[in-house]
Design a protein around this motif. Structure first.
Motif, PDB file in Angstrom:
ATOM      1  N   GLY A  37      43.880  40.799  44.944  1.00  0.00           N
ATOM      2  CA  GLY A  37      42.997  39.758  45.427  1.00  0.00           C
ATOM      3  C   GLY A  37      41.599  40.038  44.919  1.00  0.00           C
ATOM      4  O   GLY A  37      41.394  40.905  44.067  1.00  0.00           O
ATOM      5  N   TRP A  38      40.630  39.311  45.446  1.00  0.00           N
ATOM      6  CA  TRP A  38      39.247  39.514  45.035  1.00  0.00           C
ATOM      7  C   TRP A  38      38.318  39.029  46.126  1.00  0.00           C
ATOM      8  O   TRP A  38      38.687  38.214  46.962  1.00  0.00           O
ATOM      9  N   GLU A  39      37.133  39.582  46.118  1.00  0.00           N
ATOM     10  CA  GLU A  39      36.088  39.214  47.067  1.00  0.00           C
ATOM     11  C   GLU A  39      35.221  38.109  46.469  1.00  0.00           C
ATOM     12  O   GLU A  39      35.160  37.940  45.250  1.00  0.00           O
ATOM     13  N   ALA A  40      34.525  37.403  47.317  1.00  0.00           N
ATOM     14  CA  ALA A  40      33.592  36.367  46.875  1.00  0.00           C
ATOM     15  C   ALA A  40      32.526  36.984  45.977  1.00  0.00           C
ATOM     16  O   ALA A  40      32.154  38.140  46.151  1.00  0.00           O
ATOM     17  N   GLY A  41      32.067  36.211  45.014  1.00  0.00           N
ATOM     18  CA  GLY A  41      31.044  36.678  44.088  1.00  0.00           C
ATOM     19  C   GLY A  41      31.602  37.158  42.762  1.00  0.00           C
ATOM     20  O   GLY A  41      30.849  37.607  41.903  1.00  0.00           O
ATOM     21  N   ASN A  42      32.902  37.036  42.569  1.00  0.00           N
ATOM     22  CA  ASN A  42      33.520  37.450  41.310  1.00  0.00           C
ATOM     23  C   ASN A  42      33.479  36.248  40.356  1.00  0.00           C
ATOM     24  O   ASN A  42      34.331  35.354  40.423  1.00  0.00           O
ATOM     25  N   GLU A  43      32.497  36.228  39.494  1.00  0.00           N
ATOM     26  CA  GLU A  43      32.292  35.078  38.597  1.00  0.00           C
ATOM     27  C   GLU A  43      33.470  34.862  37.660  1.00  0.00           C
ATOM     28  O   GLU A  43      33.793  33.726  37.306  1.00  0.00           O
ATOM     29  N   TRP A  44      34.104  35.932  37.218  1.00  0.00           N
ATOM     30  CA  TRP A  44      35.254  35.816  36.299  1.00  0.00           C
ATOM     31  C   TRP A  44      36.384  35.059  36.981  1.00  0.00           C
ATOM     32  O   TRP A  44      36.922  34.099  36.436  1.00  0.00           O
ATOM     33  N   ASN A  45      36.745  35.467  38.212  1.00  0.00           N
ATOM     34  CA  ASN A  45      37.797  34.753  38.941  1.00  0.00           C
ATOM     35  C   ASN A  45      37.377  33.333  39.276  1.00  0.00           C
ATOM     36  O   ASN A  45      38.188  32.404  39.181  1.00  0.00           O
ATOM     37  N   GLY A  50      38.380  27.809  38.941  1.00  0.00           N
ATOM     38  CA  GLY A  50      37.596  26.583  39.045  1.00  0.00           C
ATOM     39  C   GLY A  50      36.997  26.353  40.422  1.00  0.00           C
ATOM     40  O   GLY A  50      36.798  25.215  40.827  1.00  0.00           O
ATOM     41  N   LEU A  51      36.719  27.443  41.135  1.00  0.00           N
ATOM     42  CA  LEU A  51      36.112  27.353  42.463  1.00  0.00           C
ATOM     43  C   LEU A  51      34.840  28.184  42.484  1.00  0.00           C
ATOM     44  O   LEU A  51      34.738  29.195  41.780  1.00  0.00           O
ATOM     45  N   ALA A  56      40.209  35.670  47.726  1.00  0.00           N
ATOM     46  CA  ALA A  56      41.607  35.505  48.116  1.00  0.00           C
ATOM     47  C   ALA A  56      42.301  36.844  48.244  1.00  0.00           C
ATOM     48  O   ALA A  56      41.923  37.819  47.598  1.00  0.00           O
ATOM     49  N   ARG A  57      43.307  36.861  49.079  1.00  0.00           N
ATOM     50  CA  ARG A  57      44.291  37.945  49.103  1.00  0.00           C
ATOM     51  C   ARG A  57      45.442  37.436  48.252  1.00  0.00           C
ATOM     52  O   ARG A  57      45.703  36.232  48.207  1.00  0.00           O
ATOM     53  N   PHE A  71      48.833  33.335  46.847  1.00  0.00           N
ATOM     54  CA  PHE A  71      47.429  33.472  47.215  1.00  0.00           C
ATOM     55  C   PHE A  71      47.211  32.995  48.641  1.00  0.00           C
ATOM     56  O   PHE A  71      47.775  31.977  49.052  1.00  0.00           O
ATOM     57  N   GLN A  72      46.356  33.699  49.353  1.00  0.00           N
ATOM     58  CA  GLN A  72      45.799  33.204  50.605  1.00  0.00           C
ATOM     59  C   GLN A  72      44.291  33.177  50.395  1.00  0.00           C
ATOM     60  O   GLN A  72      43.630  34.215  50.419  1.00  0.00           O
ATOM     61  N   TYR A  73      43.757  31.990  50.127  1.00  0.00           N
ATOM     62  CA  TYR A  73      42.325  31.855  49.878  1.00  0.00           C
ATOM     63  C   TYR A  73      41.568  31.991  51.188  1.00  0.00           C
ATOM     64  O   TYR A  73      41.922  31.365  52.189  1.00  0.00           O
ATOM     65  N   THR A  74      40.516  32.806  51.148  1.00  0.00           N
ATOM     66  CA  THR A  74      39.633  32.959  52.304  1.00  0.00           C
ATOM     67  C   THR A  74      38.298  32.263  52.060  1.00  0.00           C
ATOM     68  O   THR A  74      37.544  32.043  52.991  1.00  0.00           O
ATOM     69  N   SER A  75      38.031  31.941  50.781  1.00  0.00           N
ATOM     70  CA  SER A  75      36.815  31.211  50.423  1.00  0.00           C
ATOM     71  C   SER A  75      37.051  30.497  49.103  1.00  0.00           C
ATOM     72  O   SER A  75      37.619  31.088  48.191  1.00  0.00           O
ATOM     73  N   PRO A  76      36.654  29.251  48.968  1.00  0.00           N
ATOM     74  CA  PRO A  76      36.204  28.383  50.047  1.00  0.00           C
ATOM     75  C   PRO A  76      37.350  28.104  51.021  1.00  0.00           C
ATOM     76  O   PRO A  76      38.525  28.217  50.658  1.00  0.00           O
TER      77      PRO A  76
END
Length: 161
Positions: A37-45, A50-51, A56-57, A71-76
């Motif tokens: 998964g990844w945390e918010a602020g990851n410009e590459w992801n 396209g968000l 997401a986890r 995927f389980q998106y936590t943001s947005p």
């Protein structure tokens, strides 16, 4: 000649990643291949999906001939999911799994609490008592996403894997 080698994976977004893992890994028996998964602020992801400010986890699991990424998106924050989304709406409608014995798989999945649009038809039996042709039915995972199970035998109007 196509440059496409094949389908590597399909992906699905879900509201509960642990319940999704139960479906794909514990119930269907796919191999748990990767967790991430990844945390918010990851410009590459963000650029890939396209968000803006996405997080997401995720996990990927291996079916016998491809992977499924979950995927389980936590943001947005995702909008509500329609667990009865009709399959005639635009977009991906389902993924299909070829099984050895459709009735056995259907029974196992319904015992695990999954629902189907209809029970699978019994296959045609030839003069030797062998099952021929194919049988299929659509089911829904715990969130309403559609999948198909199908048994394909000799004489079917569809090619097996």
């Amino acid at each position: 000649m196509s440059d496409v080698i094949g389908i590597h994976h399909v992906a699905v977004a879900v509201p509960d990643i642990e319940l999704a893992r139960r479906f794909y890994v514990d119930i269907l028996g796919f191999e748990d291949a990767e967790i991430g998964g990844w945390e918010a602020g990851n410009e590459w992801n963000d650029a890939i999906v396209g968000l803006k400010n996405s997080a997401a986890r995720a996990f990927m699991c291996r079916a016998p001939n491809c992977y499924i990424e979950v995927f389980q998106y936590t943001s947005p924050e995702p909008g509500p999911q329609d667990p009865k989304r009709p399959v005639n709406e635009y977009g991906y409608t389902h993924f299909g799994m070829q099984v050895k014995d459709i009735q056995k798989v259907y029974d196992r999945l319904t015992e695990a609490g999954l629902s189907f649009h209809v029970a699978p038809d019994r296959m045609v039996t030839n003069e030797k008592g062998e099952r021929v042709g194919f049988s299929a039915t659509y089911g829904r995972d715990f969130f309403g996403n559609v999948f198909e199970i199908m048994e394909i035998r000799e004489g079917a109007a569809i090619n097996p894997l």
